[in-house]
Enzyme design. Structure first.
Site, PDB file in Angstrom:
ATOM      1  CG  HIS A   1       2.298  -2.887   6.537  1.00  0.00           C
ATOM      2  ND1 HIS A   1       2.562  -4.148   6.184  1.00  0.00           N
ATOM      3  CD2 HIS A   1       1.371  -2.476   5.764  1.00  0.00           C
ATOM      4  CE1 HIS A   1       1.980  -4.631   5.141  1.00  0.00           C
ATOM      5  NE2 HIS A   1       1.067  -3.500   4.994  1.00  0.00           N
TER       6      HIS A   1
ATOM      7  CG  HIS B   1      -2.159  -0.830   1.014  1.00  0.00           C
ATOM      8  ND1 HIS B   1      -2.245  -2.121   0.191  1.00  0.00           N
ATOM      9  CD2 HIS B   1      -3.392  -0.577   1.563  1.00  0.00           C
ATOM     10  CE1 HIS B   1      -3.453  -2.492   0.424  1.00  0.00           C
ATOM     11  NE2 HIS B   1      -4.187  -1.632   1.133  1.00  0.00           N
TER      12      HIS B   1
END
Length: 261
Positions: free
Chosen positions: A213, A154
């Site tokens: 993340h 992303h």
């Protein structure tokens, strides 16, 4: 005109903004200072219908924008004939093929790294102590959880798409279009849509930074996006055998905003 001028001013600052978001967002996440919102759910509407197909949205909106603006720029500024103008358009549109290749190669590399560094965690795995899983897909087929180094796709894709859109919109700095022409309406509509899309990409980049993340995974993701942007628009596209820049043969420092009213 004001919107195009604002985009022109944002352009050199966007890489630094993305880096700052990644760093600050990671600090907030690690410090558990982020409030709970619907955006931390991966099934939120923006993630499902936009981010999951981010390159498709970027490609579909840039395709007509690059085509129309490049053709108009070639005809109005360099007095090219129709044939040479079309060849110029095709050359510039090849930047989308380059972007597609960058997206494909980088996401494939991220998946390879995750598979190479991962292990599969399955409840009750003691029943099959010798079972080996080659990749994430095999693990998921057995309802397992793959634990590997997941570079943030992303952060990579959203940063690359946002930077690419802003670079391509720089053609408005030297484009002349009659105020009352239908072409101007088309260009303005595409410009507004691309600005809106860029805001979504930056906002979702922020959400990724504060909710998902690990820091190193996000940092590698955004650095990959910045490297891909720099390697193309700041290096390769300056060369003769390349898709070229939106405003060819004009140094960045000497470009003047000129989208006529």
């Amino acid at each position: 005109l004001r919107g195009a001028l604002a985009a022109w001013r944002v352009r050199p600052r966007l890489p630094w903004l993305l880096l700052a978001i990644a760093l600050l967002g990671s600090a907030l996440k690690d410090g558990d200072l982020v409030p709970r919102t619907p955006m931390q759910d991966k099934r939120n509407l923006l993630n499902v219908y936009f981010v999951k197909v981010a390159w498709a949205w970027t490609f579909l909106l840039l395709l007509p924008f690059i085509g129309v603006t490049t053709y108009q720029f070639a005809r109005s500024k360099f007095l090219y004939g129709p044939t040479k103008s079309i060849l110029t358009v095709l050359r510039r549109l090849s930047a989308l093929l380059v972007g597609t290749a960058v997206w494909y190669v980088c996401t494939g590399l991220f998946m390879y790294v995750e598979n190479l560094t991962g292990v599969c965690s399955i409840s009750g795995e003691l029943k099959e102590p010798h079972r080996q899983y080659a990749n994430k897909q095999e693990c998921h087929q057995d309802n397992g959880i793959w634990i590997g180094f997941d570079i943030s796709g992303h952060c990579f894709l959203l940063s690359y798409c946002a930077l690419m859109i802003v670079e391509e919109m720089s053609v408005l700095e030297g484009l002349s279009v009659d105020q009352n022409s239908r072409l101007r309406v088309v260009i303005n509509s595409l410009f507004v849509a691309l600005c809106f899309l860029t805001m979504i990409w930056v906002f979702m980049f922020l959400c990724t930074a504060v909710y998902f993340h690990e820091f190193s995974q996000k940092l590698l993701g955004v650095l990959t996006g910045l490297t891909a942007w720099y390697g193309t628009y700041r290096f390769w596209y300056l060369k003769p055998f390349s898709p070229g820049l939106p405003l060819p043969h004009i140094p960045l420092s000497s470009k003047k905003f000129g989208y006529s009213r």
